[in-house]
Design a protein around this motif. Structure first.
Motif, PDB file in Angstrom:
ATOM      1  N   SER A 293      53.400 -45.567  19.502  1.00 23.27           N
ATOM      2  CA  SER A 293      54.801 -45.228  19.294  1.00 23.27           C
ATOM      3  C   SER A 293      54.941 -43.716  19.291  1.00 23.27           C
ATOM      4  O   SER A 293      53.948 -42.972  19.203  1.00 23.27           O
ATOM      5  N   LEU A 294      56.186 -43.267  19.362  1.00 23.24           N
ATOM      6  CA  LEU A 294      56.428 -41.829  19.316  1.00 23.24           C
ATOM      7  C   LEU A 294      56.024 -41.250  17.962  1.00 23.24           C
ATOM      8  O   LEU A 294      55.436 -40.173  17.881  1.00 23.24           O
ATOM      9  N   THR A 295      56.340 -41.964  16.890  1.00 19.49           N
ATOM     10  CA  THR A 295      55.987 -41.482  15.559  1.00 19.49           C
ATOM     11  C   THR A 295      54.484 -41.321  15.412  1.00 19.49           C
ATOM     12  O   THR A 295      53.986 -40.326  14.877  1.00 19.49           O
ATOM     13  N   GLU A 296      53.733 -42.295  15.920  1.00 16.72           N
ATOM     14  CA  GLU A 296      52.283 -42.214  15.866  1.00 16.72           C
ATOM     15  C   GLU A 296      51.768 -41.074  16.738  1.00 16.72           C
ATOM     16  O   GLU A 296      50.780 -40.403  16.386  1.00 16.72           O
ATOM     17  N   THR A 297      52.429 -40.820  17.849  1.00 18.67           N
ATOM     18  CA  THR A 297      52.038 -39.713  18.720  1.00 18.67           C
ATOM     19  C   THR A 297      52.182 -38.384  18.001  1.00 18.67           C
ATOM     20  O   THR A 297      51.290 -37.525  18.051  1.00 18.67           O
ATOM     21  N   PHE A 298      53.330 -38.212  17.313  1.00 16.96           N
ATOM     22  CA  PHE A 298      53.554 -36.967  16.593  1.00 16.96           C
ATOM     23  C   PHE A 298      52.470 -36.746  15.534  1.00 16.96           C
ATOM     24  O   PHE A 298      51.958 -35.637  15.377  1.00 16.96           O
ATOM     25  N   GLY A 299      52.155 -37.799  14.806  1.00 20.03           N
ATOM     26  CA  GLY A 299      51.169 -37.668  13.742  1.00 20.03           C
ATOM     27  C   GLY A 299      49.783 -37.363  14.269  1.00 20.03           C
ATOM     28  O   GLY A 299      49.073 -36.501  13.736  1.00 20.03           O
ATOM     29  N   GLN A 300      49.379 -38.056  15.336  1.00 17.09           N
ATOM     30  CA  GLN A 300      48.035 -37.852  15.846  1.00 17.09           C
ATOM     31  C   GLN A 300      47.871 -36.512  16.553  1.00 17.09           C
ATOM     32  O   GLN A 300      46.770 -35.960  16.601  1.00 17.09           O
TER      33      GLN A 300
ATOM     34  N   TYR B  55      44.628 -33.240  16.236  1.00 14.36           N
ATOM     35  CA  TYR B  55      43.780 -32.716  17.307  1.00 14.36           C
ATOM     36  C   TYR B  55      44.260 -31.319  17.696  1.00 14.36           C
ATOM     37  O   TYR B  55      45.019 -31.153  18.664  1.00 14.36           O
ATOM     38  N   PRO B  56      43.874 -30.306  16.935  1.00 15.24           N
ATOM     39  CA  PRO B  56      44.262 -28.931  17.308  1.00 15.24           C
ATOM     40  C   PRO B  56      43.759 -28.598  18.708  1.00 15.24           C
ATOM     41  O   PRO B  56      42.622 -28.901  19.074  1.00 15.24           O
ATOM     42  N   GLY B  57      44.626 -27.981  19.469  1.00 20.13           N
ATOM     43  CA  GLY B  57      44.266 -27.665  20.845  1.00 20.13           C
ATOM     44  C   GLY B  57      44.422 -28.835  21.797  1.00 20.13           C
ATOM     45  O   GLY B  57      44.087 -28.716  22.978  1.00 20.13           O
ATOM     46  N   GLY B  58      44.926 -29.968  21.289  1.00 20.41           N
ATOM     47  CA  GLY B  58      45.134 -31.126  22.145  1.00 20.41           C
ATOM     48  C   GLY B  58      46.468 -31.076  22.867  1.00 20.41           C
ATOM     49  O   GLY B  58      47.265 -30.149  22.702  1.00 20.41           O
ATOM     50  N   MET B  59      46.695 -32.066  23.693  1.00 14.28           N
ATOM     51  CA  MET B  59      47.933 -32.146  24.475  1.00 14.28           C
ATOM     52  C   MET B  59      48.436 -33.586  24.475  1.00 14.28           C
ATOM     53  O   MET B  59      47.654 -34.528  24.655  1.00 14.28           O
ATOM     54  N   ALA B  60      49.732 -33.739  24.248  1.00 12.58           N
ATOM     55  CA  ALA B  60      50.367 -35.055  24.309  1.00 12.58           C
ATOM     56  C   ALA B  60      51.085 -35.197  25.646  1.00 12.58           C
ATOM     57  O   ALA B  60      51.858 -34.324  26.038  1.00 12.58           O
ATOM     58  N   TRP B  61      50.809 -36.299  26.316  1.00 15.51           N
ATOM     59  CA  TRP B  61      51.496 -36.619  27.582  1.00 15.51           C
ATOM     60  C   TRP B  61      52.271 -37.900  27.337  1.00 15.51           C
ATOM     61  O   TRP B  61      51.697 -38.974  27.199  1.00 15.51           O
ATOM     62  N   ILE B  62      53.590 -37.760  27.270  1.00 13.94           N
ATOM     63  CA  ILE B  62      54.469 -38.880  26.925  1.00 13.94           C
ATOM     64  C   ILE B  62      55.318 -39.225  28.134  1.00 13.94           C
ATOM     65  O   ILE B  62      56.030 -38.371  28.678  1.00 13.94           O
ATOM     66  N   GLY B  63      55.235 -40.464  28.574  1.00 13.94           N
ATOM     67  CA  GLY B  63      56.032 -40.931  29.705  1.00 13.94           C
ATOM     68  C   GLY B  63      57.117 -41.884  29.253  1.00 13.94           C
ATOM     69  O   GLY B  63      56.842 -42.866  28.563  1.00 13.94           O
TER      70      GLY B  63
ATOM     71  N   GLN C 250      54.008 -44.802  28.459  1.00 12.30           N
ATOM     72  CA  GLN C 250      52.667 -44.546  27.930  1.00 12.30           C
ATOM     73  C   GLN C 250      52.670 -43.205  27.222  1.00 12.30           C
ATOM     74  O   GLN C 250      53.295 -42.244  27.677  1.00 12.30           O
ATOM     75  N   ALA C 251      52.010 -43.154  26.085  1.00 16.94           N
ATOM     76  CA  ALA C 251      51.809 -41.908  25.351  1.00 16.94           C
ATOM     77  C   ALA C 251      50.308 -41.751  25.127  1.00 16.94           C
ATOM     78  O   ALA C 251      49.671 -42.630  24.552  1.00 16.94           O
ATOM     79  N   VAL C 252      49.745 -40.629  25.586  1.00 15.20           N
ATOM     80  CA  VAL C 252      48.307 -40.402  25.512  1.00 15.20           C
ATOM     81  C   VAL C 252      48.052 -38.993  25.003  1.00 15.20           C
ATOM     82  O   VAL C 252      48.782 -38.055  25.365  1.00 15.20           O
ATOM     83  N   LEU C 253      47.025 -38.855  24.170  1.00 16.38           N
ATOM     84  CA  LEU C 253      46.594 -37.545  23.693  1.00 16.38           C
ATOM     85  C   LEU C 253      45.314 -37.143  24.415  1.00 16.38           C
ATOM     86  O   LEU C 253      44.390 -37.956  24.571  1.00 16.38           O
ATOM     87  N   TYR C 254      45.252 -35.878  24.836  1.00 15.49           N
ATOM     88  CA  TYR C 254      44.083 -35.351  25.540  1.00 15.49           C
ATOM     89  C   TYR C 254      43.584 -34.103  24.812  1.00 15.49           C
ATOM     90  O   TYR C 254      44.354 -33.348  24.210  1.00 15.49           O
ATOM     91  N   ARG C 255      42.299 -33.912  24.939  1.00 17.25           N
ATOM     92  CA  ARG C 255      41.683 -32.697  24.411  1.00 17.25           C
ATOM     93  C   ARG C 255      40.527 -32.313  25.331  1.00 17.25           C
ATOM     94  O   ARG C 255      39.669 -33.147  25.622  1.00 17.25           O
TER      95      ARG C 255
ATOM     96  N   GLY D 228      55.673 -27.938  27.456  1.00 17.57           N
ATOM     97  CA  GLY D 228      55.464 -26.991  26.372  1.00 17.57           C
ATOM     98  C   GLY D 228      54.014 -26.594  26.262  1.00 17.57           C
ATOM     99  O   GLY D 228      53.194 -26.885  27.142  1.00 17.57           O
ATOM    100  N   LYS D 229      53.668 -25.931  25.172  1.00 17.75           N
ATOM    101  CA  LYS D 229      52.313 -25.433  25.000  1.00 17.75           C
ATOM    102  C   LYS D 229      51.299 -26.569  24.850  1.00 17.75           C
ATOM    103  O   LYS D 229      50.195 -26.499  25.379  1.00 17.75           O
ATOM    104  N   ASP D 230      51.696 -27.605  24.104  1.00 17.84           N
ATOM    105  CA  ASP D 230      50.758 -28.698  23.842  1.00 17.84           C
ATOM    106  C   ASP D 230      51.357 -30.066  24.118  1.00 17.84           C
ATOM    107  O   ASP D 230      50.934 -31.058  23.548  1.00 17.84           O
ATOM    108  N   PHE D 231      52.333 -30.114  24.981  1.00 14.05           N
ATOM    109  CA  PHE D 231      52.938 -31.405  25.305  1.00 14.05           C
ATOM    110  C   PHE D 231      53.545 -31.372  26.701  1.00 14.05           C
ATOM    111  O   PHE D 231      53.873 -30.306  27.241  1.00 14.05           O
ATOM    112  N   LEU D 232      53.653 -32.552  27.265  1.00 11.83           N
ATOM    113  CA  LEU D 232      54.394 -32.749  28.511  1.00 11.83           C
ATOM    114  C   LEU D 232      55.105 -34.094  28.407  1.00 11.83           C
ATOM    115  O   LEU D 232      54.477 -35.113  28.109  1.00 11.83           O
ATOM    116  N   ILE D 233      56.419 -34.078  28.617  1.00  7.76           N
ATOM    117  CA  ILE D 233      57.243 -35.281  28.492  1.00  7.76           C
ATOM    118  C   ILE D 233      57.918 -35.530  29.840  1.00  7.76           C
ATOM    119  O   ILE D 233      58.540 -34.628  30.409  1.00  7.76           O
ATOM    120  N   THR D 234      57.762 -36.726  30.348  1.00  6.59           N
ATOM    121  CA  THR D 234      58.438 -37.107  31.590  1.00  6.59           C
ATOM    122  C   THR D 234      59.486 -38.164  31.281  1.00  6.59           C
ATOM    123  O   THR D 234      59.216 -39.139  30.573  1.00  6.59           O
TER     124      THR D 234
END
Length: 380
Positions: free
Chosen positions: A61-68, A72-80, A46-51, A148-154
């Protein structure tokens, strides 16, 4: 979780290229040709963006995650991820500037629990555990976390831990999730440590059963003790490093400006880890003592069996002596009677008046002599 006071310069793509539409109609950004992008997204759980602690997007997808994430400045991506491919990890490494050594560890797995800092990115390796009731054994999983500052990958290798429960918990407490990736790391650490509790309870029950089996004389208990001891060695390798890891995180609270609420949570996790580590050390010592007691009991049982066999052999030998003695005594008159029963004409005793009394007397004398001989040697 340690927070860097400086803003990290991410190696982002300089500008968003024109969006292209996939077959399903979703707009995705086209990456440069030199950026490795995973074609197979099967390992993305699962890949989810939070703000501000709220879910704002669910990329496919990962590519879509990077783009989105850029939208969202100040957002966070949580990629599992679960057992990702090399291409997927290299895609994440290029996007989030992950260190090649950390990526290599995440690909190979079989790492010891550790915490390493590469610039503003933390790389954490955890060993989760779960108790399988049916098999009465401990199953270990491995989890790699990039923070990282705006991401967490498990990156998960194995069935444990269940990160979906962590995600649901964090989404129910948006004020905690709003603290950023460090808060998610805390929740993951807490979930891993809480997952040790059922394992500790299951192992304690196994040890109680083993003690009963040891004093009950179960011959298969030695193998069970050995297998459980091996699992406790693995359990120690999973829990012991966590103590120093959390102490290291706590030592950096002031330096990296960790939120005060997270400091309290992490101290609580550290207390639980210390307690669990002490319990595991106690289990291993208890199993060592039980193995020693079992070896002593087995030796005593073997000695008792050998003593019983020796006594049975002695009794059998005594019976054989008696049987042999009486056989020899009875054989003597049989031998004399056989000789005088041959009916040869030239035998001088055949016509002797005292021949019969002499033969009887000879039989009695031989039998009596043999009886006293065997009696003197305690054969009778």
């Amino acid at each position: 979780m340690a927070r860097s006071p400086k803003r990290h310069h991410w190696r982002r793509r300089p500008a968003d290229p024109p969006a292209k539409h996939s077959a399903g109609g979703a707009a995705t950004a086209e990456p440069p040709a030199d950026l490795p992008v995973a074609k197979d997204q099967g390992s993305v759980v699962q890949a989810v963006l939070y703000r501000d602690g709220r879910r704002v997007a669910n990329p496919e997808s990962l590519t879509e995650t990077f783009g989105q994430l850029r939208q969202y400045p100040g957002g966070m991506a949580w990629i599992g991820l679960h057992r990702p491919s090399e291409a997927e990890l290299h895609s994440l490494a290029a996007e989030f500037d992950l260190h090649e050594l950390a990526v290599e560890d995440a690909l190979e797995a079989h790492q010891r629990p550790k915490l390493e800092r590469y610039g503003d990115t933390l790389f954490v390796v955890l060993r989760a555990a779960r108790y399988l009731d049916a098999q009465e054994e401990v199953d270990f999983g491995e989890l790699h976390v990039f923070v990282g500052k705006d991401f967490l990958i498990t990156v998960r290798h194995g069935a444990a831990p269940d990160l979906s429960a962590v995600r649901h918990r964090m989404e129910k407490t948006p004020e905690l999730l709003a603290l950023g990736p460090e808060a998610v790391l805390y929740a993951i650490l807490d979930a891993v440590v809480d997952g040790y509790a059922p394992v500790v309870a299951g192992v304690q029950n196994d040890i109680d059963e083993i003690e009963t089996e040891v004093f009950g004389g179960d011959p298969a208990v030695s193998r069970r003790i050995y297998e459980l001891s091996r699992e406790m060695v693995e359990f120690q390798r999973a829990t012991r490093p966590l103590v120093s890891m959390l102490h290291g995180l706590m030592a950096g609270f002031a330096k990296y400006g960790t939120h005060e609420e997270l400091q309290r949570y992490l101290r609580d996790v550290a207390d639980h880890v210390t307690h669990t580590s002490e319990r595991v050390d106690g289990f291993r010592q208890a199993l060592t003592d039980i193995l020693t007691v079992n070896a002593t009991l087995v030796t005593q049982q073997q000695n008792a069996e050998m003593r019983a066999l020796a006594e049975a052999g002695f009794e059998q030998n005594e019976e054989i002596k008696k049987i042999s003695s009486w056989a020899a005594i009875l054989f003597a008159p049989t031998l004399v009677g056989t000789i005088y029963g041959m009916n040869f004409d030239a035998m001088p005793e055949l016509n002797w008046t005292f021949g019969y009394p002499f033969a009887i007397l000879l039989m009695a004398a031989v039998c009596t002599s043999l009886y006293f001989v065997f009696k003197r040697r305690d054969w009778l």
